[in-house]
Design a protein around this motif. Structure first.
Motif, PDB file in Angstrom:
ATOM      1  N   TYR A  42      53.013  68.988  92.522  1.00  0.00           N
ATOM      2  CA  TYR A  42      54.463  69.097  92.370  1.00  0.00           C
ATOM      3  C   TYR A  42      54.849  70.571  92.325  1.00  0.00           C
ATOM      4  CZ  TYR A  42      54.554  64.118  91.408  1.00  0.00           C
ATOM      5  OH  TYR A  42      54.424  62.762  91.519  1.00  0.00           O
ATOM      6  N   LYS A  43      55.813  70.945  93.147  1.00  0.00           N
ATOM      7  CA  LYS A  43      56.275  72.321  93.229  1.00  0.00           C
ATOM      8  C   LYS A  43      57.689  72.422  92.652  1.00  0.00           C
ATOM      9  CE  LYS A  43      52.596  73.756  95.455  1.00  0.00           C
ATOM     10  NZ  LYS A  43      51.632  74.708  94.846  1.00  0.00           N
ATOM     11  N   PRO A  44      58.013  73.545  92.009  1.00  0.00           N
ATOM     12  CA  PRO A  44      59.283  73.655  91.284  1.00  0.00           C
ATOM     13  C   PRO A  44      60.502  73.912  92.161  1.00  0.00           C
ATOM     14  CG  PRO A  44      58.065  75.702  91.108  1.00  0.00           C
ATOM     15  CD  PRO A  44      57.162  74.727  91.813  1.00  0.00           C
ATOM     16  N   PHE A  45      61.592  73.290  91.790  1.00  0.00           N
ATOM     17  CA  PHE A  45      62.917  73.538  92.363  1.00  0.00           C
ATOM     18  C   PHE A  45      63.911  73.273  91.243  1.00  0.00           C
ATOM     19  CE2 PHE A  45      66.875  72.737  94.467  1.00  0.00           C
ATOM     20  CZ  PHE A  45      66.850  73.485  95.639  1.00  0.00           C
ATOM     21  N   GLU A  46      64.721  74.256  90.907  1.00  0.00           N
ATOM     22  CA  GLU A  46      65.682  74.102  89.812  1.00  0.00           C
ATOM     23  C   GLU A  46      67.077  73.839  90.373  1.00  0.00           C
ATOM     24  OE1 GLU A  46      65.301  77.057  86.606  1.00  0.00           O
ATOM     25  OE2 GLU A  46      63.428  77.675  87.579  1.00  0.00           O
ATOM     26  N   LEU A  47      67.599  72.658  90.103  1.00  0.00           N
ATOM     27  CA  LEU A  47      68.946  72.311  90.563  1.00  0.00           C
ATOM     28  C   LEU A  47      70.013  73.146  89.854  1.00  0.00           C
ATOM     29  CD1 LEU A  47      68.754  68.411  90.714  1.00  0.00           C
ATOM     30  CD2 LEU A  47      68.872  69.975  92.659  1.00  0.00           C
ATOM     31  N   ASN A  48      69.753  73.451  88.591  1.00  0.00           N
ATOM     32  CA  ASN A  48      70.764  74.152  87.785  1.00  0.00           C
ATOM     33  C   ASN A  48      70.120  75.307  87.019  1.00  0.00           C
ATOM     34  OD1 ASN A  48      72.932  72.088  88.279  1.00  0.00           O
ATOM     35  ND2 ASN A  48      71.444  70.792  87.243  1.00  0.00           N
ATOM     36  N   PRO A  49      69.681  76.346  87.732  1.00  0.00           N
ATOM     37  CA  PRO A  49      68.975  77.433  87.049  1.00  0.00           C
ATOM     38  C   PRO A  49      69.835  78.210  86.061  1.00  0.00           C
ATOM     39  CG  PRO A  49      69.458  78.013  89.339  1.00  0.00           C
ATOM     40  CD  PRO A  49      69.772  76.557  89.183  1.00  0.00           C
ATOM     41  N   GLU A  50      71.161  78.140  86.203  1.00  0.00           N
ATOM     42  CA  GLU A  50      72.051  78.862  85.289  1.00  0.00           C
ATOM     43  C   GLU A  50      72.564  77.980  84.157  1.00  0.00           C
ATOM     44  OE1 GLU A  50      72.214  82.037  85.774  1.00  0.00           O
ATOM     45  OE2 GLU A  50      71.083  81.818  87.642  1.00  0.00           O
ATOM     46  N   MET A  51      72.060  76.767  84.075  1.00  0.00           N
ATOM     47  CA  MET A  51      72.528  75.840  83.042  1.00  0.00           C
ATOM     48  C   MET A  51      72.170  76.369  81.652  1.00  0.00           C
ATOM     49  SD  MET A  51      74.057  72.857  82.638  1.00  0.00           S
ATOM     50  CE  MET A  51      73.825  71.949  84.173  1.00  0.00           C
ATOM     51  N   PRO A  52      73.136  76.379  80.706  1.00  0.00           N
ATOM     52  CA  PRO A  52      72.830  76.838  79.349  1.00  0.00           C
ATOM     53  C   PRO A  52      71.920  75.856  78.620  1.00  0.00           C
ATOM     54  CG  PRO A  52      75.043  75.918  79.459  1.00  0.00           C
ATOM     55  CD  PRO A  52      74.543  75.994  80.874  1.00  0.00           C
ATOM     56  N   ALA A  53      71.361  76.310  77.510  1.00  0.00           N
ATOM     57  CA  ALA A  53      70.381  75.517  76.773  1.00  0.00           C
ATOM     58  C   ALA A  53      70.932  74.170  76.328  1.00  0.00           C
ATOM     59  CB  ALA A  53      69.882  76.310  75.570  1.00  0.00           C
ATOM     60  N   HIS A 167      57.080  84.085  85.933  1.00  0.00           N
ATOM     61  CA  HIS A 167      56.967  84.816  87.203  1.00  0.00           C
ATOM     62  C   HIS A 167      56.374  83.926  88.290  1.00  0.00           C
ATOM     63  CE1 HIS A 167      56.354  88.097  89.991  1.00  0.00           C
ATOM     64  NE2 HIS A 167      55.071  87.798  90.073  1.00  0.00           N
ATOM     65  N   GLU A 168      55.350  83.175  87.937  1.00  0.00           N
ATOM     66  CA  GLU A 168      54.694  82.313  88.916  1.00  0.00           C
ATOM     67  C   GLU A 168      55.637  81.234  89.450  1.00  0.00           C
ATOM     68  OE1 GLU A 168      51.455  83.996  86.286  1.00  0.00           O
ATOM     69  OE2 GLU A 168      53.512  83.285  86.065  1.00  0.00           O
ATOM     70  N   VAL A 169      56.404  80.627  88.547  1.00  0.00           N
ATOM     71  CA  VAL A 169      57.356  79.595  88.956  1.00  0.00           C
ATOM     72  C   VAL A 169      58.426  80.195  89.856  1.00  0.00           C
ATOM     73  CG1 VAL A 169      59.204  78.069  88.121  1.00  0.00           C
ATOM     74  CG2 VAL A 169      56.958  78.053  87.008  1.00  0.00           C
ATOM     75  N   ARG A 170      58.940  81.357  89.501  1.00  0.00           N
ATOM     76  CA  ARG A 170      59.957  82.010  90.331  1.00  0.00           C
ATOM     77  C   ARG A 170      59.409  82.334  91.716  1.00  0.00           C
ATOM     78  NH1 ARG A 170      64.044  80.267  87.486  1.00  0.00           N
ATOM     79  NH2 ARG A 170      64.616  81.455  85.638  1.00  0.00           N
ATOM     80  N   GLN A 171      58.164  82.754  91.779  1.00  0.00           N
ATOM     81  CA  GLN A 171      57.548  83.075  93.067  1.00  0.00           C
ATOM     82  C   GLN A 171      57.463  81.839  93.954  1.00  0.00           C
ATOM     83  OE1 GLN A 171      53.744  85.087  92.234  1.00  0.00           O
ATOM     84  NE2 GLN A 171      54.591  86.891  93.252  1.00  0.00           N
ATOM     85  N   VAL A 172      57.038  80.732  93.376  1.00  0.00           N
ATOM     86  CA  VAL A 172      56.922  79.494  94.155  1.00  0.00           C
ATOM     87  C   VAL A 172      58.295  79.040  94.640  1.00  0.00           C
ATOM     88  CG1 VAL A 172      56.237  77.072  94.098  1.00  0.00           C
ATOM     89  CG2 VAL A 172      54.817  78.783  92.962  1.00  0.00           C
ATOM     90  N   GLU A 173      59.284  79.109  93.761  1.00  0.00           N
ATOM     91  CA  GLU A 173      60.640  78.718  94.151  1.00  0.00           C
ATOM     92  C   GLU A 173      61.156  79.589  95.298  1.00  0.00           C
ATOM     93  OE1 GLU A 173      62.434  76.911  89.979  1.00  0.00           O
ATOM     94  OE2 GLU A 173      62.486  79.084  90.306  1.00  0.00           O
TER      95      GLU A 173
END
Length: 218
Positions: A42-53, A167-173
């Motif tokens: 499974y590879k990462p993709f963030e639908l809402n990377p700016e979503m608050p906590a 960093h690793e997740v951001r690189q894959v994305e």
């Protein structure tokens, strides 16, 4: 001799179509297990990377982000529920009251892959969100899910608190964005053939068999 097919499944754990797609894909993998060895990651993709906590109310989010009416959102939810039941997935979307940031969940999934338990953690995350309405950005929730998936809870909490694998997740994305992946789910077979969108068990099975025919036996 079995042939091997490598599958990268780019998805987000709060994406309902990704949940449906991964369920169908896992059934397809089980169907071909006697003849094809599938290596799924499974590879990462963030639908809402700016979503608050604290997240955002699900209905308000769908209306704001996609311009849908409340009626359209309800119809879409019902469609997902029906699609899920066709492949044995029971969504409880009444409990899914909010959308959340999923970066921390993806960090744990990245780590879980190195431990050989990524599929188990992914399934736990999907069930936690779509069945139980849990918050996949909560460190307490994530630590419990990691432990339930067979991972070390103390290690999981340390990873979350220290920001490891960011960093690793951001690189894959970035890797997949640069290659044109702008919506999920997206499945890449043997780093070549891309299957976009949530597909049926039969479609995934056919795609795996087709890819296996052009690979070398292991």
């Amino acid at each position: 001799m079995k042939r091997t097919v490598e599958i990268d499944f780019v998805s987000d754990v709060v994406c309902p179509w990704c949940a449906l797609g991964s369920a169908a894909l896992n059934q397809a993998i089980a169907n071909v297990a006697d003849e094809i060895n599938v290596q799924l990651t499974y590879k990462p993709f963030e639908l809402n990377p700016e979503m608050p906590a604290e997240g955002e109310h699900a209905l308000e989010h769908m209306v704001r982000k996609y311009g849908r009416t409340a009626e359209q959102v309800a119809a879409r939810n019902q469609l997902m529920i029906e699609r899920g039941r066709e492949i044995g997935v029971e969504f409880n979307l009444e409990k899914r009251t909010h959308f959340f940031n999923t970066h921390d969940a993806h960090r744990l999934l990245y780590w879980a892959a190195s431990k050989g338990l990524q599929t188990e953690l992914h399934q736990a995350l999907i069930e936690a969100y779509f069945v139980n309405g849990q918050n996949p950005s909560s460190h307490a929730t994530l630590t419990t899910l990691a432990q339930n998936a067979g991972l070390n809870a103390k290690d999981a909490l340390q990873i979350l608190e220290r920001g490891q694998y960011t960093h690793e997740v951001r690189q894959v994305e970035s890797f997949y964005r640069e290659r044109g992946i702008s919506a999920v789910p997206a499945m890449i077979l043997n780093q070549q053939h891309v299957v976009a969108g949530s597909q049926s068990v039969e479609f995934y099975e056919q795609a795996i068999r087709q890819s296996a025919r052009i690979t070398s036996p292991t």
